[in-house]
Scaffold this motif. Structure first.
Motif, PDB file in Angstrom:
ATOM      1  N   CYS A   1      42.247 -32.431  14.348  1.00 45.81           N
ATOM      2  CA  CYS A   1      42.083 -31.154  15.028  1.00 45.81           C
ATOM      3  C   CYS A   1      42.567 -30.057  14.078  1.00 45.81           C
ATOM      4  CB  CYS A   1      42.873 -31.104  16.328  1.00 45.81           C
ATOM      5  SG  CYS A   1      42.645 -29.549  17.234  1.00 45.81           S
TER       6      CYS A   1
ATOM      7  N   GLN B   1      35.622 -32.581  25.286  1.00 44.87           N
ATOM      8  CA  GLN B   1      35.801 -32.104  23.922  1.00 44.87           C
ATOM      9  C   GLN B   1      34.544 -32.326  23.086  1.00 44.87           C
ATOM     10  OE1 GLN B   1      38.509 -30.476  22.805  1.00 44.87           O
ATOM     11  NE2 GLN B   1      39.335 -30.634  24.854  1.00 44.87           N
TER      12      GLN B   1
ATOM     13  N   GLN C   1      37.560 -30.153  16.508  1.00 49.36           N
ATOM     14  CA  GLN C   1      37.914 -31.548  16.294  1.00 49.36           C
ATOM     15  C   GLN C   1      36.854 -32.189  15.408  1.00 49.36           C
ATOM     16  OE1 GLN C   1      38.944 -33.672  19.841  1.00 49.36           O
ATOM     17  NE2 GLN C   1      40.082 -31.943  20.660  1.00 49.36           N
TER      18      GLN C   1
END
Length: 160
Positions: A92, A119, A102
């Motif tokens: 990250c 994510q 990420q």
């Protein structure tokens, strides 16, 4: 985040890409060999152009097959802080605007983006400029890359 699930997503996406490229290669080959595309004079290049396209598609299919083989044989290891970021790391980064991204460092990457939960994870090769710059870095380190006239800087927020 489970790296093996990310790896499977990469393989699934590559399989989809391969299917599309193989279909395009078949269509280009059919166009190149179709009787209506036989050149009638030196300026009639439709069949030749289709043959070049079919060759390019076949090369692209082979590159995808190789990427799939590399990803199948790839075994992401747990992060070892003594070695820093290595192939297989899930990283990250945060930029100067506090925007986080990420990244999953794999044998091939490019523009592939995956979803893990809520994510977004960018797959990146260790050969990409940012991938190279991250190698050996640890949490808290700065990563800097120069793209054209612009220098981009990131901080490694965490690594898995």
């Amino acid at each position: 985040m489970d790296k093996s699930l990310l790896q499977q997503q990469v393989l699934d996406r590559l399989a989809e890409d391969l299917l599309q490229v193989e279909q395009a290669a078949r269509a280009a080959h059919e166009a190149a060999t179709h009787e209506e595309n036989i050149a009638e004079n030196k300026y009639d290049t439709l069949g030749l152009e289709a043959a070049y396209l079919a060759t390019g598609q076949a090369r692209r299919a082979e590159a995808i097959r190789q990427a799939m083989a590399d990803w199948r044989n790839f075994r992401p290891r747990p992060y070892d802080a003594s070695q820093g970021i290595q192939l297989g790391a899930l990283v990250c980064l945060v930029d100067s605007d506090d925007k986080q991204q990420q990244l999953f460092l794999g044998p091939h990457g490019g523009s592939m983006k995956l979803v893990s939960g809520v994510q977004l994870v960018q797959v990146m090769s260790s050969e990409a400029p940012l991938g190279k710059a991250m190698l050996g870095k640890r949490e808290g380190d700065e990563v800097s890359i120069q793209i054209a006239q612009i220098r981009q800087q990131f901080e490694v927020l965490w690594v898995h």
